[in-house]
Structures are given as C-alpha cells and as structure tokens.
Scaffold this motif. Sequence first.
Motif, short mmCIF file in Angstrom:
data_model
loop_
_atom_site.label_atom_id
_atom_site.label_comp_id
_atom_site.label_asym_id
_atom_site.label_seq_id
_atom_site.Cartn_x
_atom_site.Cartn_y
_atom_site.Cartn_z
N PRO A 1 8.06 -8.24 6.62
CA PRO A 1 8.98 -8.19 7.76
C PRO A 1 9.80 -6.91 7.80
O PRO A 1 10.08 -6.37 8.88
N VAL A 2 10.20 -6.39 6.64
CA VAL A 2 10.97 -5.14 6.58
C VAL A 2 10.13 -3.99 7.10
O VAL A 2 10.60 -3.14 7.87
N LEU A 3 8.86 -3.94 6.70
CA LEU A 3 7.97 -2.87 7.16
C LEU A 3 7.76 -2.95 8.67
O LEU A 3 7.79 -1.93 9.36
N ARG A 4 7.52 -4.17 9.18
CA ARG A 4 7.28 -4.30 10.62
C ARG A 4 8.50 -3.87 11.43
O ARG A 4 8.37 -3.24 12.48
N GLN A 5 9.69 -4.23 10.94
CA GLN A 5 10.91 -3.88 11.68
C GLN A 5 11.24 -2.40 11.58
O GLN A 5 11.63 -1.78 12.56
N SER A 6 11.08 -1.84 10.39
CA SER A 6 11.49 -0.45 10.17
C SER A 6 10.45 0.56 10.65
O SER A 6 10.81 1.64 11.12
N PHE A 7 9.17 0.20 10.54
CA PHE A 7 8.10 1.15 10.88
C PHE A 7 7.00 0.44 11.66
O PHE A 7 5.93 0.14 11.14
N PRO A 8 7.26 0.14 12.92
CA PRO A 8 6.28 -0.61 13.73
C PRO A 8 4.96 0.12 13.92
O PRO A 8 3.94 -0.52 14.21
N ALA A 9 4.93 1.44 13.75
CA ALA A 9 3.68 2.19 13.90
C ALA A 9 2.88 2.28 12.60
O ALA A 9 1.82 2.89 12.56
N PHE A 10 3.39 1.66 11.55
CA PHE A 10 2.73 1.69 10.24
C PHE A 10 1.79 0.49 10.17
O PHE A 10 2.22 -0.66 10.08
N GLN A 11 0.49 0.75 10.23
CA GLN A 11 -0.52 -0.31 10.30
C GLN A 11 -1.03 -0.61 8.88
O GLN A 11 -1.94 0.02 8.38
N LEU A 12 -0.39 -1.60 8.25
CA LEU A 12 -0.71 -1.91 6.86
C LEU A 12 -1.91 -2.85 6.79
O LEU A 12 -1.94 -3.89 7.45
N GLU A 13 -2.90 -2.47 5.99
CA GLU A 13 -4.06 -3.32 5.70
C GLU A 13 -4.01 -3.65 4.21
O GLU A 13 -3.81 -2.77 3.38
N LEU A 14 -4.21 -4.92 3.87
CA LEU A 14 -3.97 -5.40 2.51
C LEU A 14 -5.26 -5.84 1.84
O LEU A 14 -6.16 -6.39 2.47
N ARG A 15 -5.31 -5.60 0.53
CA ARG A 15 -6.42 -6.08 -0.29
C ARG A 15 -5.85 -6.61 -1.61
O ARG A 15 -5.14 -5.90 -2.30
N GLU A 16 -6.19 -7.86 -1.93
CA GLU A 16 -5.77 -8.45 -3.20
C GLU A 16 -6.97 -8.48 -4.14
O GLU A 16 -8.04 -8.98 -3.80
N ALA A 17 -6.80 -7.91 -5.33
CA ALA A 17 -7.91 -7.84 -6.29
C ALA A 17 -7.35 -7.55 -7.68
O ALA A 17 -6.18 -7.20 -7.84
N LEU A 18 -8.20 -7.69 -8.68
CA LEU A 18 -7.81 -7.37 -10.05
C LEU A 18 -7.66 -5.87 -10.22
O LEU A 18 -8.24 -5.08 -9.47
N THR A 19 -6.91 -5.49 -11.24
CA THR A 19 -6.61 -4.07 -11.45
C THR A 19 -7.85 -3.18 -11.53
O THR A 19 -7.88 -2.12 -10.90
N PRO A 20 -8.90 -3.55 -12.29
CA PRO A 20 -10.08 -2.67 -12.35
C PRO A 20 -10.73 -2.45 -10.99
O PRO A 20 -11.17 -1.34 -10.68
N HIS A 21 -10.75 -3.48 -10.15
CA HIS A 21 -11.34 -3.35 -8.83
C HIS A 21 -10.49 -2.46 -7.93
O HIS A 21 -11.02 -1.65 -7.14
N LEU A 22 -9.17 -2.59 -8.03
CA LEU A 22 -8.29 -1.75 -7.23
C LEU A 22 -8.38 -0.29 -7.67
O LEU A 22 -8.34 0.62 -6.83
N THR A 23 -8.50 -0.06 -8.97
CA THR A 23 -8.66 1.31 -9.46
C THR A 23 -9.92 1.94 -8.90
O THR A 23 -9.90 3.08 -8.41
N ASP A 24 -11.02 1.20 -8.95
CA ASP A 24 -12.29 1.72 -8.40
C ASP A 24 -12.16 1.99 -6.91
O ASP A 24 -12.65 3.01 -6.40
N ALA A 25 -11.51 1.07 -6.19
CA ALA A 25 -11.36 1.24 -4.74
C ALA A 25 -10.51 2.45 -4.39
O ALA A 25 -10.80 3.18 -3.44
N LEU A 26 -9.45 2.68 -5.18
CA LEU A 26 -8.59 3.84 -4.93
C LEU A 26 -9.35 5.14 -5.14
O LEU A 26 -9.30 6.05 -4.30
N LEU A 27 -10.06 5.23 -6.23
CA LEU A 27 -10.78 6.47 -6.54
C LEU A 27 -11.96 6.69 -5.60
O LEU A 27 -12.38 7.83 -5.39
#
Length: 302
Positions: free
Chosen positions: A113-139
Amino acid sequence: MIRTSLRQLEYFEALAETLHFGRAAALCGVTQPALSAQIAELEEVLGCRLFNRARRAVSLTEEGQILLPQATGILQSTRSFESSGRRPSTMQGRFRLGLIPTIAPYLLPPLLPVLRQSFPAFQLELREALTPHLTDALLAGEIDAFVAALPIEDRQMMATPLFDESFFLAVPASDPDFTAPPVPPDSPALERLMLLEEGHCLREQALAVCTQVKPVAMKRFGATSLTTLLQMVANGLGVTLIPEMAVASANTIAGLKIVPFAKPAPTRAIALFQRRNGLRRDECEKLAELIRETWGGETKQT
C-alpha cells in the motif's frame, strides 16, 4: 516481409513465465485474443511451435525452451538501453522483485500500500522463491532485485542491508517445558525442533542457533512453508524457530505460544540484493529505504 517484434517477444516471455494465456495477457495489459494472435504470428515467423496447447495446460515445446533464453536476452538488452536514456526518472515503470517465502507473506502486506500511494507509476511484479532460485533469476536478468537473508556470497551481486530481526521459538501453548521462558540455546527441549525442507535458509539458521543440541524431530517431520510448521507445532508435534516478522501472524493460531530466547537472542540480517552492474540502483536504494521505514513502523506497532 514480416519480422519479429519486441512486443511479440514480451508476450512470449510472459506466457513462458505464467503458462496461462489469461494471466499472460493481464501481465502484458492486453486482451487474451490479442496475445494469442501475436504468439501465433511469432510462431509463423519462426517456423515452429513455441507452446503445447492443451485444454487445461500450456507448456513450452522443445523449440520454445531453446529460443526463450535468446528472447529474454534481447528484452533485457532493450530494457537496459531504454533505462539508460531516462536515468533522471526513478520509481517508474516495471520492476521485478523477488522475496524468500519466510519474508514475503509478512513484509508485503504493509509495504505494497505504501508503494502504491507513494509511487503509482512504479509497476511492481513479484516472485516468491528460495534463495538459490532468486540468485539465479537475478543473474539471468529475470528479476531486478530480491529480498533475502544474509549471507549470500557472489561477486556479481551487491547487498544493501535492510534490518536485523530476532528469532523466537514457537511451541505448543500447553507445553510444560516452556512455562518459564526465556529459552536457553542449549535447552534439551530444542531436540524437538522441526525444520523447513532443504533449500530454505531458515533451516540453516535454525541449525546454527541450536548448535549445542541435536534436533531429532527433523528426522521425522519437515515442511515447505512456515505456516505448515506452525500448524504442526500447534498440534503438539514439536517446536520450531520463527522470525520476528512472523510473530504477529503466529499469535492468531490457536494452540500456539511464542516464547523468547535467552539474551543475546539469535538474529538474522535481511538485505536487498541487486546485480553489481545493474541499472536500477536508484530504484533499489529508494525501495530499500521504504522497506526500512515500513519494517520500523510495523515493529513499533507489534
């Protein structure tokens, strides 16, 4: 001559990520028929099928699996090029954020809610995963940043510290072994510790906390989510470690009691990770600031 467009590659990427035409269309902000038509046109240009289409399931073909990394690379280069041309503007556009499962359910409700109110043009997309998977996705350029627990050793990434939080112990409410907290780290009752499955950083943190005892319950029980573990504890199957941010939610579970450890209480450090040469550093710094403010506000209220 018909050529491949960036829009088609974006639709290809979205459908490969969701494996659902409706969700992919929503992600891209178009109608499902429009997305389907563009995917079909892309397949015609390439001369191969990218997806297997069944009544209730969509899957990548072998050709789709081969071509997806190339499409992702082209899109990542394009996004980097576009970002370079508009560096003065921050907190705008698409931002792909990953979170580990022991953080996402507790941090997101106050943060979004803070993000939506403060930065309405910020289009956040979320992914929930374990740390090794997130590391691979980032790189791989699949996400722009992720929130997880330190330490993570990789020279290609940089970590922005967010906050430290204490660990507590979740026990059955009527358990006689915990009538007089706090709990010392060498308590024999910790032999009944239940852990998350392999791959969860909370599992390793729990083992690090309980170095002076040998948990035996973990040989018989395990779970893929903290919520499941807490339900097991509430029904008398053992005890488990719980991070501070999950305490408020755990207190609503009948048959469960949260007790502190003896001082100095064990803690974990949470950080925001990004690529060392990434182009979203300004957004990452602002997002880190908002997370710190949000977590600080939550801790004062709980």
